[in-house]
Design a protein around this motif. Structure first.
Motif, PDB file in Angstrom:
ATOM      1  N   LYS A 182      10.079   2.730 -20.496  1.00  0.00           N
ATOM      2  CA  LYS A 182       9.948   4.219 -21.090  1.00  0.00           C
ATOM      3  C   LYS A 182      11.336   4.262 -21.968  1.00  0.00           C
ATOM      4  O   LYS A 182      10.693   5.138 -23.305  1.00  0.00           O
ATOM      5  N   GLY A 214       7.057   3.498 -23.245  1.00  0.00           N
ATOM      6  CA  GLY A 214       7.884   2.313 -23.179  1.00  0.00           C
ATOM      7  C   GLY A 214       6.557   1.636 -24.728  1.00  0.00           C
ATOM      8  O   GLY A 214       5.830   1.904 -25.294  1.00  0.00           O
ATOM      9  N   PHE A 272       8.425  -4.095 -22.013  1.00  0.00           N
ATOM     10  CA  PHE A 272       9.709  -2.797 -21.825  1.00  0.00           C
ATOM     11  C   PHE A 272       9.583  -1.897 -20.679  1.00  0.00           C
ATOM     12  O   PHE A 272       8.413  -1.091 -20.417  1.00  0.00           O
ATOM     13  N   PHE A 302      18.597  -4.810 -31.059  1.00  0.00           N
ATOM     14  CA  PHE A 302      18.719  -5.772 -29.574  1.00  0.00           C
ATOM     15  C   PHE A 302      20.518  -5.261 -29.089  1.00  0.00           C
ATOM     16  O   PHE A 302      21.061  -5.503 -30.394  1.00  0.00           O
ATOM     17  N   ALA A 337      12.901   7.858 -36.131  1.00  0.00           N
ATOM     18  CA  ALA A 337      12.103   7.286 -36.885  1.00  0.00           C
ATOM     19  C   ALA A 337      13.212   5.407 -37.618  1.00  0.00           C
ATOM     20  O   ALA A 337      13.114   5.034 -38.611  1.00  0.00           O
ATOM     21  N   GLU A 338      13.970   4.579 -36.521  1.00  0.00           N
ATOM     22  CA  GLU A 338      13.729   3.276 -36.852  1.00  0.00           C
ATOM     23  C   GLU A 338      13.343   2.312 -35.585  1.00  0.00           C
ATOM     24  O   GLU A 338      13.392   3.009 -34.851  1.00  0.00           O
ATOM     25  N   GLY A 339      13.397   1.143 -35.801  1.00  0.00           N
ATOM     26  CA  GLY A 339      13.021  -0.500 -34.709  1.00  0.00           C
ATOM     27  C   GLY A 339      14.271   0.048 -34.243  1.00  0.00           C
ATOM     28  O   GLY A 339      15.214   0.219 -33.785  1.00  0.00           O
ATOM     29  N   PRO A 340      13.794  -0.199 -32.768  1.00  0.00           N
ATOM     30  CA  PRO A 340      14.592  -1.132 -32.037  1.00  0.00           C
ATOM     31  C   PRO A 340      15.582  -1.690 -32.035  1.00  0.00           C
ATOM     32  O   PRO A 340      15.325  -2.602 -32.840  1.00  0.00           O
ATOM     33  N   TYR A 355      17.795  -2.581 -25.794  1.00  0.00           N
ATOM     34  CA  TYR A 355      17.892  -2.343 -27.203  1.00  0.00           C
ATOM     35  C   TYR A 355      18.291  -1.209 -27.571  1.00  0.00           C
ATOM     36  O   TYR A 355      18.047  -0.176 -26.527  1.00  0.00           O
ATOM     37  N   PHE A 358      16.201   1.410 -24.567  1.00  0.00           N
ATOM     38  CA  PHE A 358      15.192   0.302 -23.083  1.00  0.00           C
ATOM     39  C   PHE A 358      15.903  -0.376 -22.634  1.00  0.00           C
ATOM     40  O   PHE A 358      16.255  -2.054 -23.803  1.00  0.00           O
ATOM     41  N   GLY A 418      11.175  -3.886 -36.894  1.00  0.00           N
ATOM     42  CA  GLY A 418      10.969  -3.311 -38.056  1.00  0.00           C
ATOM     43  C   GLY A 418      10.754  -1.732 -38.006  1.00  0.00           C
ATOM     44  O   GLY A 418      10.747  -0.977 -36.506  1.00  0.00           O
TER      45      GLY A 418
END
Lengths: 112, 115
Positions: free
Chosen positions: A104, B42, A102, A46, A41-44, A36, A89, B107
């Protein structure tokens, strides 16, 4: 106990060169691996995945290699671009249960 | 189409207060996950919902944490009597699970700060 390890916290490469991001795991039950990418400020999001029946999966500039005997996988990005600068990640799961474990993360910086 | 949304984006609360975080998954996605990311760490799995099956709560760190999901839609994560160690970014993800591991869509997260 960390089951997915990304031992290098950061990597800096020159634009156009190859970026190699490494990941090690300890749980031999993992049979599916994902990478990922995360911007601040955003989500992971894919990027690419590989199942344990393969040792390589390629998608454009991104290739993931899996070495099951060494419990090691790597993500190759070639050629690297400044827009690839992000946190990457490594994640692992099993076919029977979709929850992911996940690492780190590693911060990749691609210099123009 | 719309992605996974979470609210609020930021929450600052005093130690001991309860907080409720919301997640709206992608329409049609049957699986929903909550993770948290502490500073420099993580993503840590918390809980997983799949259809009408009993949720997998194995990642919840204490009984102060609970989560609910209404059908295959909205989920709320509740933290009671918040502690400073609860400060983290809480991430929700959903997937169209067709058996086994599949791509999870995340999200933007809720950044929780407990003072």
């Amino acid at each position: 106990d960390q089951q997915v390890k990304q031992n290098s916290p950061s990597l800096s490469v020159q634009e156009g060169r190859i970026s190699i991001l490494n990941c090690d795991y300890t749980n031999s039950m993992f049979d599916y691996f994902l990478w990922y990418k995360k911007y601040p400020a955003e989500g992971p999001t894919f990027l690419i995945s590989i199942s344990s029946i393969k040792d390589k999966n390629e998608d454009g500039r991104f290739t993931v290699f899996l070495n099951k005997s060494a419990k090691h996988l790597s993500l190759h990005i070639v050629p690297s671009q400044p827009g690839d600068s992000a946190v990457y990640f490594c994640a692992a799961g099993t076919g029977a249960n979709s929850k992911l474990t996940f690492g780190k993360g590693i911060t990749l910086s691609v210099r123009p | 189409g719309a992605g996974v949304s979470q609210s609020p984006s930021n929450k600052v609360t005093e130690k001991g207060k309860d907080v409720e975080l919301r997640c709206d998954p992608i329409s049609g996605h049957t699986a929903l996950y909550w993770y948290r990311q502490r500073l420099g760490q993580g993503l840590e799995f918390l809980i997983y919902f799949q259809g009408n099956s009993a949720p997998d709560k194995s990642g919840l760190p204490s009984d102060r944490f609970s989560a609910e999901r209404t059908g295959e839609s909205v989920s709320t994560l509740t933290i009671q009597r918040t502690q400073q160690e609860d400060s983290a970014v809480y991430l929700c993800a959903s997937s169209f699970q067709n058996g086994g591991v599949d791509e999870q869509y995340f999200g933007p997260g809720t950044r929780l700060t407990v003072t």
